[in-house]
Scaffold this active site. Structure first.
Site, PDB file in Angstrom:
ATOM      1  N   ASP A  93      41.572  57.186  -1.959  1.00 27.71           N
ATOM      2  CA  ASP A  93      41.043  56.153  -0.682  1.00 27.71           C
ATOM      3  C   ASP A  93      40.587  54.811  -0.937  1.00 27.71           C
ATOM      4  OD1 ASP A  93      38.771  55.949  -2.092  1.00 27.71           O
ATOM      5  OD2 ASP A  93      37.480  57.470  -1.346  1.00 27.71           O
ATOM      6  N   CYS A 329      41.934  85.100  -9.430  1.00 34.94           N
ATOM      7  CA  CYS A 329      41.519  83.862 -10.942  1.00 34.94           C
ATOM      8  C   CYS A 329      41.758  84.051 -11.739  1.00 34.94           C
ATOM      9  CB  CYS A 329      40.390  82.804  -9.833  1.00 34.94           C
ATOM     10  SG  CYS A 329      39.074  83.066 -10.047  1.00 34.94           S
ATOM     11  N   CYS A 332      37.561  85.918 -11.275  1.00 34.57           N
ATOM     12  CA  CYS A 332      38.275  87.260 -11.434  1.00 34.57           C
ATOM     13  C   CYS A 332      38.626  88.127 -12.168  1.00 34.57           C
ATOM     14  CB  CYS A 332      38.097  86.848 -10.145  1.00 34.57           C
ATOM     15  SG  CYS A 332      36.990  86.313  -8.833  1.00 34.57           S
ATOM     16  N   HIS A 358      36.798  79.671  -9.695  1.00 37.84           N
ATOM     17  CA  HIS A 358      37.421  80.775  -8.771  1.00 37.84           C
ATOM     18  C   HIS A 358      37.578  79.981  -7.219  1.00 37.84           C
ATOM     19  CE1 HIS A 358      37.071  83.788  -5.684  1.00 37.84           C
ATOM     20  NE2 HIS A 358      35.417  83.316  -5.334  1.00 37.84           N
TER      21      HIS A 358
HETATM   22 ZN   LIG Z   1      38.128  84.231  -8.205  1.00 39.37          ZN
END
Ligand SMILES: [Zn+2]
Length: 388
Positions: A93, A329, A332, A358
């Site tokens: 930016d 992911c 998980c 995640h």
């Molecule tokens: Zn996940």
């Protein structure tokens, strides 16, 4: 052509579109999400973890990097890509947003509708020439002009750069907003001229649409960016005091904006906001929230009420299931809610890291599903799966 943007599919029901934005460091499919690597790091995650979580593009803040370690040091170290070892598309930016908001986050809060008081103490003076401020690190005075912002962004070397604009506070009246917008337009011309003076095909510039919540001003600002030789357009400035007003402001812009250039919406990133604004033709989003909320225990969950759950809650103490059963992911696939709850309870930083992985994965998954939904004419149905 090192930069290009090709729209490959348009939704007949809305302004939603699928595109491919190509930079010298690779191409991304749009709509897509740009993760905030504020100080040359997406907090808590390595470039490898970002890639494994499906990340295509990240951004860094010129303001923070100009204060520390400084643009000259980054240039000496081979530029930002090499310095942080991110070889994909990178966005910086202009530095303007933080000048007006840093210290206390007051303007940032105002832009999102949380009304607060005045300019932060680190902000000193704004004039036609530029903005004067003090470093929050050591009190040293800095003067940022459209030309110096572009020179700094050139030293950093990101693919996508942004013109300097004044970030108008939320409570600014129409007259102030108009004058500020006009100055941002003159700053846009100066930014473009500075960019063109050195243009070697390695960077492309966004023009910023200002104009607050006023349709006439947004139209003027859109027409300004449309008629100039910017590569792309970013919608900035005050987006109102609530979601409905933000959607209205984006709608005001989408009608008048350059239709075949990439459009970025600055600082917006909840599931519902992405679905709504994709329908207004927004191609890219950025927001600190996926990683910031992860550090406070929040997991983004597809289809959860309010889009997220807090793993600090006692209900997860003995929960052996992953954060999101439908998520693929690393976190998980390998860890339970119970374990992450424990990590937060005892203050282990791994908890923050696992939830950041995640949340980043979830945003990238959301954007993949949004693109597929546009292609298949299923945007409404897919939105119902994500937002309840
Ligand atoms: Zn996940």
């Amino acid at each position: 052509m090192t930069f290009s943007f090709n729209i490959t599919h348009k939704d007949p029901q809305s302004r939603a579109r699928i595109g491919r934005l190509t930079t010298p460091h690779g191409a991304i499919d749009t709509p897509n999400f740009i993760f905030c690597g504020t100080k040359a790091s997406v907090k808590g995650l390595s470039p490898l973890q970002l890639r494994e979580a499906g990340t295509d593009i990240i951004l860094s803040n010129t303001y923070h990097l100009m204060l520390s370690p400084g643009p000259d040091l980054i240039a000496e170290m081979g530029g930002l890509h090499k310095f942080m070892n991110w070889d994909g598309p990178l966005f910086t930016d202009s530095g303007g947003f933080q000048i007006f908001s840093l210290g206390h986050g007051s303007v940032a809060d105002e832009i999102k509708g949380r009304r607060t008081t005045n300019r932060p103490k680190t902000f000193l003076k704004i004039s036609e020439e530029g903005a004067e401020f003090r470093s929050y690190l050591d009190g040293k005075k800095f003067f940022l002009t459209p030309e110096s912002s572009i020179q700094i962004q050139r030293k950093l070397g990101a693919d996508l750069i942004v013109q300097l604009d004044e970030c108008t506070p939320f409570h600014a009246d129409k007259e102030y907003t108009a004058r500020s917008m006009e100055m941002s337009m003159r700053w846009g011309d100066r930014s473009l001229a500075e960019h063109e003076r050195h243009d070697d095909g390695k960077q492309a510039m966004y023009g910023i649409v200002q104009g607050g919540v006023y349709p006439e001003l947004r139209k003027i600002s859109c027409e300004y960016t449309r008629d100039r030789d910017f590569f792309s357009t970013a919608i900035g400035g005050s987006l109102g005091s609530n979601k409905e007003q933000m959607y209205e402001v984006v709608a005001m812009c989408s009608e008048h904006i350059h239709q075949s250039r990439p459009v970025h919406l600055l600082g917006i990133g909840s599931f519902i906001d992405i679905f709504t604004n994709v329908r207004q033709g927004i191609d890219t989003f950025d927001c600190v929230s996926p990683t910031r909320t992860a550090r406070h225990g929040w997991a983004l969950v597809k289809g959860a009420p309010k889009e997220r759950v807090n793993l600090r809650n006692a209900q997860f103490m003995k929960d052996p299931t992953p954060v999101d059963e439908t998520c693929g992911c690393y976190t998980c696939r390998n860890h339970s809610k119970s374990y992450i709850h424990h990590l937060f309870r005892v203050g282990e930083t791994l908890g923050m890291q696992l939830l950041s992985i995640h949340n980043v994965f979830t945003m990238n998954r959301l954007m993949r599903e949004v693109r597929a939904a546009i292609a298949g004419g299923m945007l409404d149905a897919v939105q119902k799966e994500w937002v309840v």
